[in-house]
Design a protein around this motif. Structure first.
Motif, PDB file in Angstrom:
ATOM      1  N   MET A   1       0.844  -1.195   0.000  1.00 46.71           N
ATOM      2  CA  MET A   1       0.000   0.000   0.000  1.00 46.71           C
ATOM      3  C   MET A   1       0.882   1.248   0.000  1.00 46.71           C
ATOM      4  SD  MET A   1      -2.814   1.259   2.854  1.00 46.71           S
ATOM      5  CE  MET A   1      -4.128   0.283   2.163  1.00 46.71           C
ATOM      6  N   PRO A   2       0.583   2.237  -0.825  1.00 42.12           N
ATOM      7  CA  PRO A   2       1.394   3.463  -0.843  1.00 42.12           C
ATOM      8  C   PRO A   2       1.381   4.170   0.507  1.00 42.12           C
ATOM      9  CG  PRO A   2      -0.076   3.351  -2.748  1.00 42.12           C
ATOM     10  CD  PRO A   2      -0.493   2.262  -1.811  1.00 42.12           C
ATOM     11  N   ASP A   3       2.499   4.801   0.835  1.00 42.86           N
ATOM     12  CA  ASP A   3       2.633   5.556   2.077  1.00 42.86           C
ATOM     13  C   ASP A   3       2.268   7.009   1.800  1.00 42.86           C
ATOM     14  OD1 ASP A   3       3.254   6.196   4.654  1.00 42.86           O
ATOM     15  OD2 ASP A   3       5.424   6.223   4.348  1.00 42.86           O
ATOM     16  N   THR A   4       1.277   7.531   2.521  1.00 43.34           N
ATOM     17  CA  THR A   4       0.854   8.917   2.338  1.00 43.34           C
ATOM     18  C   THR A   4       1.131   9.697   3.608  1.00 43.34           C
ATOM     19  OG1 THR A   4      -0.859   8.301   0.749  1.00 43.34           O
ATOM     20  CG2 THR A   4      -1.068  10.459   1.791  1.00 43.34           C
ATOM     21  N   ILE A   5       1.875  10.796   3.473  1.00 41.52           N
ATOM     22  CA  ILE A   5       2.246  11.638   4.607  1.00 41.52           C
ATOM     23  C   ILE A   5       1.923  13.074   4.243  1.00 41.52           C
ATOM     24  CG2 ILE A   5       4.148  12.438   6.082  1.00 41.52           C
ATOM     25  CD1 ILE A   5       5.584   9.777   5.346  1.00 41.52           C
ATOM     26  N   ALA A   6       1.144  13.743   5.069  1.00 37.65           N
ATOM     27  CA  ALA A   6       0.752  15.145   4.841  1.00 37.65           C
ATOM     28  C   ALA A   6       0.147  15.328   3.445  1.00 37.65           C
ATOM     29  CB  ALA A   6       1.945  16.077   5.034  1.00 37.65           C
ATOM     30  N   GLY A   7      -0.567  14.326   2.991  1.00 32.44           N
ATOM     31  CA  GLY A   7      -1.224  14.405   1.691  1.00 32.44           C
ATOM     32  C   GLY A   7      -0.334  14.094   0.508  1.00 32.44           C
ATOM     33  N   ARG A  37      12.480  13.805   4.408  1.00 31.21           N
ATOM     34  CA  ARG A  37      11.801  15.086   4.632  1.00 31.21           C
ATOM     35  C   ARG A  37      12.025  16.030   3.455  1.00 31.21           C
ATOM     36  NH1 ARG A  37      14.252  14.513   9.687  1.00 31.21           N
ATOM     37  NH2 ARG A  37      15.686  16.237   9.222  1.00 31.21           N
ATOM     38  N   VAL A  38      13.225  16.023   2.884  1.00 33.46           N
ATOM     39  CA  VAL A  38      13.485  16.875   1.718  1.00 33.46           C
ATOM     40  C   VAL A  38      12.494  16.559   0.607  1.00 33.46           C
ATOM     41  CG1 VAL A  38      15.132  17.255  -0.169  1.00 33.46           C
ATOM     42  CG2 VAL A  38      15.884  17.433   2.201  1.00 33.46           C
ATOM     43  N   PHE A  39      12.271  15.284   0.348  1.00 31.97           N
ATOM     44  CA  PHE A  39      11.264  14.916  -0.666  1.00 31.97           C
ATOM     45  C   PHE A  39       9.890  15.447  -0.294  1.00 31.97           C
ATOM     46  CE2 PHE A  39       7.765  11.865  -1.352  1.00 31.97           C
ATOM     47  CZ  PHE A  39       7.546  12.111  -2.703  1.00 31.97           C
ATOM     48  N   LEU A  40       9.489  15.241   0.950  1.00 35.16           N
ATOM     49  CA  LEU A  40       8.134  15.637   1.361  1.00 35.16           C
ATOM     50  C   LEU A  40       7.969  17.151   1.376  1.00 35.16           C
ATOM     51  CD1 LEU A  40       7.742  12.983   4.175  1.00 35.16           C
ATOM     52  CD2 LEU A  40       6.354  13.109   2.087  1.00 35.16           C
ATOM     53  N   TRP A  41       8.931  17.868   1.940  1.00 33.32           N
ATOM     54  CA  TRP A  41       8.837  19.340   1.932  1.00 33.32           C
ATOM     55  C   TRP A  41       8.814  19.858   0.499  1.00 33.32           C
ATOM     56  CZ3 TRP A  41       7.317  19.603   6.479  1.00 33.32           C
ATOM     57  CH2 TRP A  41       8.049  19.325   7.623  1.00 33.32           C
ATOM     58  N   GLY A  42       9.681  19.305  -0.345  1.00 32.47           N
ATOM     59  CA  GLY A  42       9.720  19.756  -1.731  1.00 32.47           C
ATOM     60  C   GLY A  42       8.400  19.503  -2.444  1.00 32.47           C
ATOM     61  N   ALA A  43       7.820  18.333  -2.206  1.00 34.50           N
ATOM     62  CA  ALA A  43       6.540  18.014  -2.840  1.00 34.50           C
ATOM     63  C   ALA A  43       5.425  18.916  -2.327  1.00 34.50           C
ATOM     64  CB  ALA A  43       6.199  16.545  -2.600  1.00 34.50           C
ATOM     65  N   LEU A  44       5.444  19.209  -1.036  1.00 31.24           N
ATOM     66  CA  LEU A  44       4.426  20.102  -0.465  1.00 31.24           C
ATOM     67  C   LEU A  44       4.564  21.517  -1.031  1.00 31.24           C
ATOM     68  CD1 LEU A  44       4.509  18.824   3.218  1.00 31.24           C
ATOM     69  CD2 LEU A  44       2.468  18.878   1.761  1.00 31.24           C
ATOM     70  N   LYS A  45       5.781  21.997  -1.132  1.00 29.06           N
ATOM     71  CA  LYS A  45       5.978  23.342  -1.682  1.00 29.06           C
ATOM     72  C   LYS A  45       5.663  23.387  -3.176  1.00 29.06           C
ATOM     73  CE  LYS A  45       9.043  25.708   1.487  1.00 29.06           C
ATOM     74  NZ  LYS A  45      10.341  26.385   1.665  1.00 29.06           N
ATOM     75  N   ALA A  46       5.997  22.316  -3.883  1.00 32.01           N
ATOM     76  CA  ALA A  46       5.660  22.266  -5.313  1.00 32.01           C
ATOM     77  C   ALA A  46       4.148  22.334  -5.487  1.00 32.01           C
ATOM     78  CB  ALA A  46       6.217  20.990  -5.934  1.00 32.01           C
ATOM     79  N   ARG A  47       3.427  21.624  -4.640  1.00 39.09           N
ATOM     80  CA  ARG A  47       1.964  21.675  -4.706  1.00 39.09           C
ATOM     81  C   ARG A  47       1.460  23.075  -4.403  1.00 39.09           C
ATOM     82  NH1 ARG A  47      -1.043  17.611  -0.758  1.00 39.09           N
ATOM     83  NH2 ARG A  47      -0.440  19.206   0.767  1.00 39.09           N
ATOM     84  N   GLY A 131      12.991  21.506  -1.026  1.00 41.00           N
ATOM     85  CA  GLY A 131      13.001  20.648   0.160  1.00 41.00           C
ATOM     86  C   GLY A 131      14.185  20.883   1.053  1.00 41.00           C
ATOM     87  N   VAL A 132      15.364  21.061   0.448  1.00 43.47           N
ATOM     88  CA  VAL A 132      16.584  21.299   1.231  1.00 43.47           C
ATOM     89  C   VAL A 132      16.484  22.624   1.973  1.00 43.47           C
ATOM     90  CG1 VAL A 132      19.054  21.779   1.064  1.00 43.47           C
ATOM     91  CG2 VAL A 132      18.060  19.873  -0.230  1.00 43.47           C
ATOM     92  N   GLU A 133      16.056  23.674   1.274  1.00 43.46           N
ATOM     93  CA  GLU A 133      15.952  24.986   1.916  1.00 43.46           C
ATOM     94  C   GLU A 133      14.958  24.965   3.069  1.00 43.46           C
ATOM     95  OE1 GLU A 133      17.123  27.906  -1.844  1.00 43.46           O
ATOM     96  OE2 GLU A 133      15.020  27.646  -1.287  1.00 43.46           O
ATOM     97  N   THR A 134      13.943  24.133   2.962  1.00 45.10           N
ATOM     98  CA  THR A 134      12.968  24.022   4.047  1.00 45.10           C
ATOM     99  C   THR A 134      13.570  23.315   5.251  1.00 45.10           C
ATOM    100  OG1 THR A 134      11.160  23.924   2.439  1.00 45.10           O
ATOM    101  CG2 THR A 134      10.677  23.179   4.674  1.00 45.10           C
ATOM    102  N   ASP A 135      14.184  22.150   5.012  1.00 44.57           N
ATOM    103  CA  ASP A 135      14.633  21.332   6.140  1.00 44.57           C
ATOM    104  C   ASP A 135      15.878  21.884   6.803  1.00 44.57           C
ATOM    105  OD1 ASP A 135      13.707  18.977   7.526  1.00 44.57           O
ATOM    106  OD2 ASP A 135      15.619  18.050   7.013  1.00 44.57           O
ATOM    107  N   VAL A 136      16.801  22.435   6.036  1.00 49.51           N
ATOM    108  CA  VAL A 136      18.063  22.899   6.610  1.00 49.51           C
ATOM    109  C   VAL A 136      17.984  24.352   7.070  1.00 49.51           C
ATOM    110  CG1 VAL A 136      20.529  23.240   6.179  1.00 49.51           C
ATOM    111  CG2 VAL A 136      19.358  21.252   5.208  1.00 49.51           C
TER     112      VAL A 136
END
Length: 212
Positions: A1-7, A37-47, A131-136
């Motif tokens: 099953m796919p993993d969904t985090i923060a949408g 987290r870099v992937f997730l933050w980047g995806a959230l910001k891209a959205r 994502g990097v700019e968000t997490d770091v």
């Protein structure tokens, strides 16, 4: 099953599973969770910004972006960003992705410590820097809701992250100090190593071979 985090749904593909296994084996907990987290933050910001991103490519970009800091991928004396970029390019080509797609992810990783430029390139390049700019650095956190931030950090904790990521930078670059010239990475070595001497761009110009 796919993993969904923060949408954000992590693609449930062989490529993603094998990327996860490769990076998990090469990194410690701090770098692994940071990369996720870099992937997730980047995806959230891209959205948030309305960018149409291939999440499979974004995932590889996020997970591989600091691979060059790890012992298994840090043998070169060149820039750690390029070591990670090369590993990602080979991985994507081996998994049937096109040369153009692999090149975008190469650029995403190679340029993730170069401010601003990635944001003018393909979304798959920009997403890693976002994502990097968000997490770091904590830039533009207002683009991500507090609820989404909490959900991401619950899934991928960041205990004492600021100090731990600085140590990871130092450890991954200590054997190649010359590679930090022209980047923000020399700030890390200058902070931790009192014997480190920065290369001065002005001195290079003045000492150049052209006669005056």
């Amino acid at each position: 099953m796919p993993d969904t985090i923060a949408g954000i749904t992590v693609p449930d593909t062989t490529l993603v599973r094998e990327a996860t296994a490769l990076v998990r084996a090469a990194t410690d907990d701090d770098l692994f969770h940071h990369s996720c987290r870099v992937f997730l933050w980047g995806a959230l910001k891209a959205r948030h910004r309305g960018l149409d991103v291939d999440l499979e490519l974004a995932y590889v970009g996020g997970l591989f972006h600091d691979l060059g800091l790890t012992p298994a991928y840090a043998a070169s004396t060149g820039r750690f960003e390029v070591d990670g970029a090369e590993a990602a390019r080979r991985f994507l080509l081996d998994h049937g992705r096109s040369a153009a797609e692999a090149r975008d992810v190469w650029l995403a990783i190679a340029l993730h410590t170069t401010p601003e430029v990635p944001l003018h390139l393909a979304p798959e390049v920009a997403v890693v820097t976002l994502g990097v700019e968000t997490d770091v650095l904590g830039l533009d956190l207002h683009e991500i809701s507090e609820e989404d931030r909490a959900e991401v950090v619950a899934a991928h904790p960041r205990p004492d992250f600021k100090n731990r990521i600085l140590r990871a930078f130092r450890d991954g670059m200590a054997h190649r100090p010359a590679s930090t010239f022209g980047t923000m990475n020399d700030d890390v070595l200058a902070h931790f190593d009192p014997s480190f001497e920065r290369t001065d761009f002005v001195d290079i110009i003045r000492a150049g071979a052209w006669p005056e």
